[in-house]
Design a protein around this motif. Structure first.
Motif, PDB file in Angstrom:
ATOM      1  N   TYR A  17       0.743  -0.980   0.096  1.00 45.85           N
ATOM      2  CA  TYR A  17       0.027   0.011   0.035  1.00 45.85           C
ATOM      3  C   TYR A  17       1.001   1.228   0.247  1.00 45.85           C
ATOM      4  O   TYR A  17       0.310   1.894  -0.542  1.00 45.85           O
ATOM      5  N   ASN A  18       1.823   1.560   0.625  1.00 48.18           N
ATOM      6  CA  ASN A  18       2.800   2.524   0.669  1.00 48.18           C
ATOM      7  C   ASN A  18       3.621   2.776  -0.619  1.00 48.18           C
ATOM      8  O   ASN A  18       3.705   3.375  -0.882  1.00 48.18           O
ATOM      9  N   GLN A  19       3.725   1.472  -1.566  1.00 45.87           N
ATOM     10  CA  GLN A  19       4.166   2.200  -2.603  1.00 45.87           C
ATOM     11  C   GLN A  19       2.950   2.275  -3.716  1.00 45.87           C
ATOM     12  O   GLN A  19       3.291   3.085  -4.315  1.00 45.87           O
ATOM     13  N   LYS A  20       1.960   1.484  -3.622  1.00 46.76           N
ATOM     14  CA  LYS A  20       1.040   2.265  -4.626  1.00 46.76           C
ATOM     15  C   LYS A  20       0.137   4.178  -3.910  1.00 46.76           C
ATOM     16  O   LYS A  20      -0.162   4.523  -5.150  1.00 46.76           O
ATOM     17  N   LEU A  21       0.912   4.164  -2.817  1.00 51.57           N
ATOM     18  CA  LEU A  21       0.421   5.886  -2.324  1.00 51.57           C
ATOM     19  C   LEU A  21       1.821   6.432  -2.811  1.00 51.57           C
ATOM     20  O   LEU A  21       1.935   7.638  -3.131  1.00 51.57           O
ATOM     21  N   ASN A  80      -3.571  -1.160  14.979  1.00 48.83           N
ATOM     22  CA  ASN A  80      -5.029  -0.679  14.829  1.00 48.83           C
ATOM     23  C   ASN A  80      -6.188  -1.424  13.861  1.00 48.83           C
ATOM     24  O   ASN A  80      -7.024  -2.075  14.198  1.00 48.83           O
ATOM     25  N   ILE A  81      -5.333  -2.282  13.063  1.00 50.22           N
ATOM     26  CA  ILE A  81      -5.689  -3.308  12.240  1.00 50.22           C
ATOM     27  C   ILE A  81      -6.043  -4.786  12.469  1.00 50.22           C
ATOM     28  O   ILE A  81      -7.089  -5.629  12.054  1.00 50.22           O
ATOM     29  N   MET A  82      -5.096  -5.038  13.401  1.00 50.60           N
ATOM     30  CA  MET A  82      -5.371  -6.056  14.403  1.00 50.60           C
ATOM     31  C   MET A  82      -6.782  -6.203  15.191  1.00 50.60           C
ATOM     32  O   MET A  82      -6.963  -6.955  14.920  1.00 50.60           O
ATOM     33  N   LYS A  83      -6.729  -5.068  15.711  1.00 45.69           N
ATOM     34  CA  LYS A  83      -7.497  -4.897  16.290  1.00 45.69           C
ATOM     35  C   LYS A  83      -9.052  -4.930  16.127  1.00 45.69           C
ATOM     36  O   LYS A  83      -9.796  -5.353  17.071  1.00 45.69           O
ATOM     37  N   GLN A  92      -7.313  -1.002   2.564  1.00 46.31           N
ATOM     38  CA  GLN A  92      -8.214  -0.035   1.914  1.00 46.31           C
ATOM     39  C   GLN A  92      -8.933   0.880   2.369  1.00 46.31           C
ATOM     40  O   GLN A  92      -8.720   2.263   1.855  1.00 46.31           O
ATOM     41  N   ALA A  93     -10.004   0.060   2.745  1.00 49.09           N
ATOM     42  CA  ALA A  93     -10.753   0.907   3.875  1.00 49.09           C
ATOM     43  C   ALA A  93     -10.720   1.686   4.419  1.00 49.09           C
ATOM     44  O   ALA A  93     -10.379   3.516   4.468  1.00 49.09           O
ATOM     45  N   ALA A  94      -8.898   1.332   5.090  1.00 56.46           N
ATOM     46  CA  ALA A  94      -7.722   2.496   5.995  1.00 56.46           C
ATOM     47  C   ALA A  94      -7.627   3.813   5.715  1.00 56.46           C
ATOM     48  O   ALA A  94      -6.928   4.795   6.277  1.00 56.46           O
ATOM     49  N   VAL A  95      -7.499   3.069   4.791  1.00 59.50           N
ATOM     50  CA  VAL A  95      -5.771   4.732   3.642  1.00 59.50           C
ATOM     51  C   VAL A  95      -6.884   4.504   3.153  1.00 59.50           C
ATOM     52  O   VAL A  95      -7.011   6.432   3.179  1.00 59.50           O
ATOM     53  N   LYS A 152      -8.853  10.597   3.036  1.00 54.45           N
ATOM     54  CA  LYS A 152      -9.551  12.567   3.082  1.00 54.45           C
ATOM     55  C   LYS A 152      -9.049  12.933   4.361  1.00 54.45           C
ATOM     56  O   LYS A 152     -10.197  14.175   3.936  1.00 54.45           O
ATOM     57  N   LYS A 153      -9.032  12.452   5.159  1.00 54.28           N
ATOM     58  CA  LYS A 153      -8.099  13.283   6.565  1.00 54.28           C
ATOM     59  C   LYS A 153      -6.845  14.135   5.555  1.00 54.28           C
ATOM     60  O   LYS A 153      -6.743  15.552   6.561  1.00 54.28           O
ATOM     61  N   GLN A 154      -6.611  13.882   5.047  1.00 49.90           N
ATOM     62  CA  GLN A 154      -5.034  14.810   4.486  1.00 49.90           C
ATOM     63  C   GLN A 154      -5.444  15.707   4.040  1.00 49.90           C
ATOM     64  O   GLN A 154      -6.774  16.010   2.274  1.00 49.90           O
TER      65      GLN A 154
END
Length: 102
Positions: free
Chosen positions: A54-58, A74-77, A92-95, A100-102
């Motif tokens: 995901y970091n590479q995609k971003l 957070n993901i494990m929780k 993906q939902a977390a990303v 959106k927050k940025q």
């Protein structure tokens, strides 16, 4: 799903000894329940791989270990409370939420 987890564990176990062996894991089939049920070493491997993906995609070309650990926790929780959700969908939902927050 247990077959996927067992296959992943088996493949990871063989990786250091079989230089020419190829193991194919369908990451989009790993559920949150599968992730939570993995051994800690396997969880770490999948977490690192998914983070890199995901970091590479971003377009990120650095590693923020504190952010990685926070995101992994957070993901494990979330996964512990929603074992039937697909891991990649959760990430993906977390990303998407982060963007959106940025």
């Amino acid at each position: 799903m247990k077959k996927i987890v067992m296959g992943l564990a088996f493949g990871l176990g063989l990786a250091p000894t079989a230089g020419s062996a190829q193991v194919m894991i369908q990451m989009d089939r790993i559920s949150c329940g599968d992730m939570v049920a993995m051994a800690p070493a396997d969880q770490a491997m999948v977490s690192a791989w998914m983070s890199g993906w995901y970091n590479q995609k971003l377009g990120y070309n650095w590693v923020d270990l504190a952010a990685f650990r926070r995101n992994e926790a957070n993901i494990m929780k979330y996964c512990a409370d929603h074992p039937k959700d697909q891991l990649m969908g959760v990430i993906q939902a977390a990303v998407n939420q982060m963007q959106k927050k940025q």
